[in-house]
Write an enzyme that holds these catalytic residues in place. Structure first.
Site, short mmCIF file in Angstrom:
data_model
loop_
_atom_site.label_atom_id
_atom_site.label_comp_id
_atom_site.label_asym_id
_atom_site.label_seq_id
_atom_site.Cartn_x
_atom_site.Cartn_y
_atom_site.Cartn_z
N ASP A 102 31.14 24.65 -10.62
CA ASP A 102 29.41 25.44 -11.31
C ASP A 102 28.62 26.02 -10.57
O ASP A 102 29.08 26.70 -9.31
CB ASP A 102 28.93 23.94 -11.19
CG ASP A 102 29.00 22.74 -12.26
OD1 ASP A 102 30.33 22.98 -13.27
OD2 ASP A 102 28.82 21.77 -12.08
N1 URA Z 1 32.37 18.87 -10.62
C1 URA Z 1 31.33 19.19 -11.51
O1 URA Z 1 30.27 18.17 -11.43
N2 URA Z 1 31.04 20.49 -10.58
C2 URA Z 1 31.74 21.00 -10.29
O2 URA Z 1 30.82 22.01 -10.14
C3 URA Z 1 33.15 20.79 -9.68
C4 URA Z 1 33.11 19.36 -9.94
#
Ligand code: URA
Length: 238
Positions: A102
């Site tokens: 993310d």
């Molecule tokens: N899971 C998440 O919620 N966010 C990420 O960036 C990677 C795995």
């Protein structure tokens, strides 16, 4: 003869999944004809044009390990011109991130133009472990920890973590640091797992992928994977 999406990925244009999207959108031409069906087979002698770019058969594979900083989009390009992870890497090759972290997630990210390796690392059947360190809101009860360890249903599919370890408990700030290892790679999966047991994630970092970690790399720095590391990753195919 190979499937068109596999050839596009192997030539380093993008991931196989992205290639499928582009085929369905009518962005792929083979020998001058649009091909918008999956399952079409082509040979290396066919002329393949994707989004107006003629694919070059002599792509050199590159493999990078980046310590992704916060505030960068995990994509090869962004329609709105925002900063993307590939902007951090000095290369002329069309590399792309393997899986998604993310915008606000930091840590280990592999970027490559090797579609086969990207596919291998993302496919759950190969059981490539990804370890995250999450700072969560609140303190988990024993029942909640067991619920998480037993597996939670996310978007209709049960996710059972390989390991869950509480690393630090901060009663004053009412926060907890938890290490979690999973093999799934779906979007926002870790955040959704903690939310499912009532503890939103305040901060998330990916510490490890298989035997790799980001030790020695400052946020935003990257290094090339060694041929031995690439070999070991390829050997994970089941
Ligand atoms: N899971 C998440 O919620 N966010 C990420 O960036 C990677 C795995």
């Amino acid at each position: 003869m190979e499937r068109l999406q596999k050839v596009i990925a192997n030539m380093g244009y993008c991931s196989r999944r992205k290639a499928e999207e582009l085929i369905l959108k009518g962005e792929v031409y083979v020998n001058g004809e649009v091909v918008n069906e999956l399952g079409t087979k082509v040979s290396l002698n066919d002329k393949i044009v994707v989004e107006g770019v003629t694919l070059n058969k002599k792509t050199k594979y590159e493999y990078y390990l980046l310590n992704k900083p916060r505030g960068v989009i995990c994509s090869a390009k962004d329609d709105k011109g925002r900063k993307v992870v590939t902007d951090l890497i000095d290369t002329k090759e069309r590399i792309y991130p393997v899986g998604r972290l993310d915008y606000d997630t930091t840590g280990l990210l592999i970027l490559t133009n090797d579609g086969d390796l990207a596919n291998l690392l993302m496919h759950p059947s190969n059981e490539v472990e990804k370890t995250y360190l999450a700072v969560i809101e609140g303190i988990m009860t024993t029942e909640e920890i067991y619920k998480l360890k037993d597996g939670v249903v996310i978007d209709g599919v049960k996710v059972v973590p390989k390991r869950v370890k509480v690393k630090k408990r901060d009663e004053v700030k009412n926060k907890e640091k938890v290490e979690i290892t999973i093999i799934e790679g779906r979007n926002h999966i870790v955040k959704k797992m903690f939310e499912a047991v009532g503890h939103p994630v305040a901060k998330l970092t990916r510490e490890r992928l298989a035997f790799l970690d980001v030790k020695g790399l400052q946020s935003g720095d990257y290094r090339y994977l060694s041929m031995n590391e690439v070999k070991r990753l390829k050997a994970m195919k089941k």
